[in-house]
Design an enzyme around this catalytic site. Structure first.
Site, PDB file in Angstrom:
ATOM      1  N   CYS A  97      42.984  28.281  60.922  1.00  0.00           N
ATOM      2  CA  CYS A  97      43.944  29.128  61.644  1.00  0.00           C
ATOM      3  C   CYS A  97      45.318  28.445  61.685  1.00  0.00           C
ATOM      4  O   CYS A  97      45.432  27.280  62.069  1.00  0.00           O
ATOM      5  CB  CYS A  97      43.437  29.378  63.061  1.00  0.00           C
ATOM      6  N   CYS A 152      45.471  38.226  61.184  1.00  0.00           N
ATOM      7  CA  CYS A 152      44.668  37.295  61.994  1.00  0.00           C
ATOM      8  C   CYS A 152      44.770  35.883  61.444  1.00  0.00           C
ATOM      9  O   CYS A 152      44.558  35.651  60.260  1.00  0.00           O
ATOM     10  CB  CYS A 152      43.200  37.691  61.964  1.00  0.00           C
ATOM     11  N   GLU A 155      54.852  34.724  68.610  1.00  0.00           N
ATOM     12  CA  GLU A 155      54.910  35.964  67.826  1.00  0.00           C
ATOM     13  C   GLU A 155      54.091  37.069  68.489  1.00  0.00           C
ATOM     14  O   GLU A 155      53.143  36.799  69.234  1.00  0.00           O
ATOM     15  CB  GLU A 155      54.406  35.705  66.400  1.00  0.00           C
ATOM     16  N   SER A 165      35.230  34.685  68.944  1.00  0.00           N
ATOM     17  CA  SER A 165      35.441  34.225  67.568  1.00  0.00           C
ATOM     18  C   SER A 165      34.295  33.299  67.190  1.00  0.00           C
ATOM     19  O   SER A 165      34.331  32.108  67.471  1.00  0.00           O
ATOM     20  CB  SER A 165      36.780  33.498  67.480  1.00  0.00           C
ATOM     21  N   GLY A 181      47.394  31.278  70.554  1.00  0.00           N
ATOM     22  CA  GLY A 181      46.864  30.650  71.759  1.00  0.00           C
ATOM     23  C   GLY A 181      45.472  31.088  72.126  1.00  0.00           C
ATOM     24  O   GLY A 181      44.890  31.992  71.521  1.00  0.00           O
ATOM     25  N   CYS A 213      41.225  24.912  65.274  1.00  0.00           N
ATOM     26  CA  CYS A 213      40.392  25.469  64.202  1.00  0.00           C
ATOM     27  C   CYS A 213      41.174  25.303  62.897  1.00  0.00           C
ATOM     28  O   CYS A 213      42.310  25.757  62.790  1.00  0.00           O
ATOM     29  CB  CYS A 213      40.084  26.947  64.455  1.00  0.00           C
ATOM     30  N   CYS A 268      49.289  43.222  69.627  1.00  0.00           N
ATOM     31  CA  CYS A 268      48.563  41.955  69.689  1.00  0.00           C
ATOM     32  C   CYS A 268      49.513  40.916  70.292  1.00  0.00           C
ATOM     33  O   CYS A 268      50.576  40.646  69.726  1.00  0.00           O
ATOM     34  CB  CYS A 268      48.146  41.571  68.263  1.00  0.00           C
ATOM     35  N   CYS A 309      48.440  26.336  70.056  1.00  0.00           N
ATOM     36  CA  CYS A 309      47.042  26.398  70.473  1.00  0.00           C
ATOM     37  C   CYS A 309      46.449  25.010  70.340  1.00  0.00           C
ATOM     38  O   CYS A 309      46.759  24.283  69.397  1.00  0.00           O
ATOM     39  CB  CYS A 309      46.266  27.379  69.595  1.00  0.00           C
TER      40      CYS A 309
HETATM   41  N1  SAH Z   1      42.126  31.843  70.417  1.00  0.00           N
HETATM   42  C1  SAH Z   1      41.555  33.166  70.525  1.00  0.00           C
HETATM   43  C2  SAH Z   1      42.563  34.273  70.226  1.00  0.00           C
HETATM   44  C3  SAH Z   1      43.045  34.312  68.796  1.00  0.00           C
HETATM   45  S1  SAH Z   1      42.386  35.731  68.038  1.00  0.00           S
HETATM   46  C4  SAH Z   1      40.352  33.246  69.615  1.00  0.00           C
HETATM   47  O1  SAH Z   1      40.088  32.300  68.887  1.00  0.00           O
HETATM   48  O2  SAH Z   1      39.624  34.229  69.666  1.00  0.00           O
HETATM   49  C5  SAH Z   1      42.681  35.426  66.350  1.00  0.00           C
HETATM   50  C6  SAH Z   1      41.446  35.684  65.520  1.00  0.00           C
HETATM   51  O3  SAH Z   1      41.744  35.416  64.138  1.00  0.00           O
HETATM   52  C7  SAH Z   1      40.312  34.780  65.903  1.00  0.00           C
HETATM   53  O4  SAH Z   1      39.107  35.468  65.773  1.00  0.00           O
HETATM   54  C8  SAH Z   1      40.417  33.707  64.834  1.00  0.00           C
HETATM   55  O5  SAH Z   1      39.243  32.966  64.688  1.00  0.00           O
HETATM   56  C9  SAH Z   1      40.764  34.523  63.637  1.00  0.00           C
HETATM   57  N2  SAH Z   1      41.341  33.739  62.553  1.00  0.00           N
HETATM   58  C10 SAH Z   1      41.928  32.534  62.634  1.00  0.00           C
HETATM   59  N3  SAH Z   1      42.360  32.140  61.414  1.00  0.00           N
HETATM   60  C11 SAH Z   1      42.042  33.134  60.565  1.00  0.00           C
HETATM   61  C12 SAH Z   1      42.257  33.321  59.168  1.00  0.00           C
HETATM   62  N4  SAH Z   1      42.885  32.408  58.437  1.00  0.00           N
HETATM   63  N5  SAH Z   1      41.813  34.461  58.621  1.00  0.00           N
HETATM   64  C13 SAH Z   1      41.204  35.397  59.374  1.00  0.00           C
HETATM   65  N6  SAH Z   1      40.982  35.284  60.690  1.00  0.00           N
HETATM   66  C14 SAH Z   1      41.391  34.162  61.276  1.00  0.00           C
END
Ligand code: SAH
Length: 341
Positions: free
Chosen positions: A113, A326, A86, A207, A154, A110, A99, A106
């Site tokens: 996510c 996000c 996406e 993050s 990713g 986490c 974005c 990935c």
């Molecule tokens: N893998 C990289 C790039 C992804 S950025 C990274 O982790 O930075 C996506 C961002 O959204 C990251 O900061 C991630 O931690 C955050 N994120 C993931 N799940 C989320 C959620 N449910 N609500 C808000 N932010 C979230």
């Protein structure tokens, strides 16, 4: 293979038998104009047809949804092997940001996510990353795409070479400044250190989500391998060598990382790095049951950080109603997309 995966030498080889200037013309069309081949009408039709037959576009639109009155657009693309990714385009009053995804799925797992919940399929090629920007540029027209954030599906640092190849094309060939690019990482410290050695002053976002190892390992499992002390050391190295702003992303999870102690611990990590904090009210995902912090707590947490001298902003939740915000990108086919073309 995407035309955007070819370097100049490979493009010249694909154009063998054509006059030399054709290569420059195609390159200019692909990058500076960022136009699809069929719009490069200064090229002979037969040449365009041959090129697109040999190098069809990498992205086939499977769905397109919009939210925020058309100011947020999300695409679901299917790739040549059936994998799906996406891309999200966001128009703000004074800037437009795209974005992009760097992997299909990935491997960082986490829990909170959606991409992590779905697991890893494969790395994207540089061409697959670049074509997302090209598509967004076309869709944004006549507005320009000002910023590219590597914050889609990713982990960019787990696909470092191809991500960096895309960064180099965006800056050297597409005319974006490195300052308008942001790479977001879960905290793979070897990648951060590599980036510190490279010339381009790209913004770095980490993050973080927790400021002590016990909690962070629960939220972000890779913390076991690259604990906070190592991560802060790599961040310090980046800030010193590239002189770019560092930001920490912090998804606020109800009763988990939104208390006064959390703000204090976080502020202590920010101070020596002068890091900026991006607070993200947790967006709902199917596989994580804990709620996001309520809005008043989000504001109180931001205020607490500011009192501790930290520059903190609350990120607007663009596109959460179309699962474009996000942490919500899972490349699942929408059941009933609000709009679909
Ligand atoms: N893998 C990289 C790039 C992804 S950025 C990274 O982790 O930075 C996506 C961002 O959204 C990251 O900061 C991630 O931690 C955050 N994120 C993931 N799940 C989320 C959620 N449910 N609500 C808000 N932010 C979230």
């Amino acid at each position: 293979m995407s035309l955007y995966d070819l370097d100049r030498a490979a493009l010249a080889a694909a154009l063998v038998g054509q006059p030399r200037y054709r290569c420059d013309q195609v390159w200019d069309g692909l990058y500076r104009r960022a136009a699809p081949l069929d719009q490069l009408t200064d090229l002979p039709a037969a040449m365009r047809d041959a090129l697109s037959a040999a190098h069809p576009g990498a992205l086939t639109q499977a769905a397109r949804s919009t939210a925020d009155g058309g100011n947020t657009v999300k695409w679901l693309w299917s790739l040549h092997d059936g994998e799906r990714i996406e891309t999200v385009l966001m128009h703000y009053p004074r800037r437009t940001t795209v974005c992009v995804s760097t992997q299909a799925g990935c491997a960082m797992a986490c829990d909170f996510c959606a991409t992590g919940q779905a697991g890893f399929a494969r790395n994207l090629t540089a061409g697959e990353i670049l074509e997302q920007v090209v598509q967004a540029r076309q869709s944004a027209h006549p507005r320009r795409v000002d910023n590219v954030v590597f914050m889609g599906m990713g982990e960019p640092m787990a696909n470092f070479d191809r991500t960096w190849q895309a960064v180099e094309r965006l800056t050297a060939d597409m005319g974006l400044s490195a300052r308008s690019l942001t790479i977001s990482t879960v905290g793979l410290t070897p990648g951060i250190r590599r980036m510190a050695e490279l010339e381009l002053p790209v913004n770095l976002a980490v993050s973080l989500h927790a400021a002590n190892d016990e909690l962070r390992t629960r939220l972000v499992p890779i913390n076991r391998r690259y604990p906070i002390a190592d991560l802060m050391d790599a961040c310090a190295h980046y800030v010193r060598s590239r002189r770019r702003r560092l930001s920490f992303e912090w998804a606020l999870i109800d009763g988990v990382n939104d208390r006064g102690d959390d703000a204090q611990e976080l502020a202590a990590l920010c101070a020596p790095l002068r890091a900026h904090v991006n607070l993200i009210p947790l967006n709902p995902t199917g596989g994580f049951m804990t709620r996001g912090s309520p809005p008043q707590r989000v504001q109180a947490f931001a205020e607490h950080l500011r009192q501790l001298g930290v520059n903190a902003t609350v990120r607007a939740n663009r596109g959460s109603d179309i699962d474009a915000a996000c942490g919500q990108l899972s490349a699942a086919t929408p059941m009933a997309p609000p709009t679909r073309r």
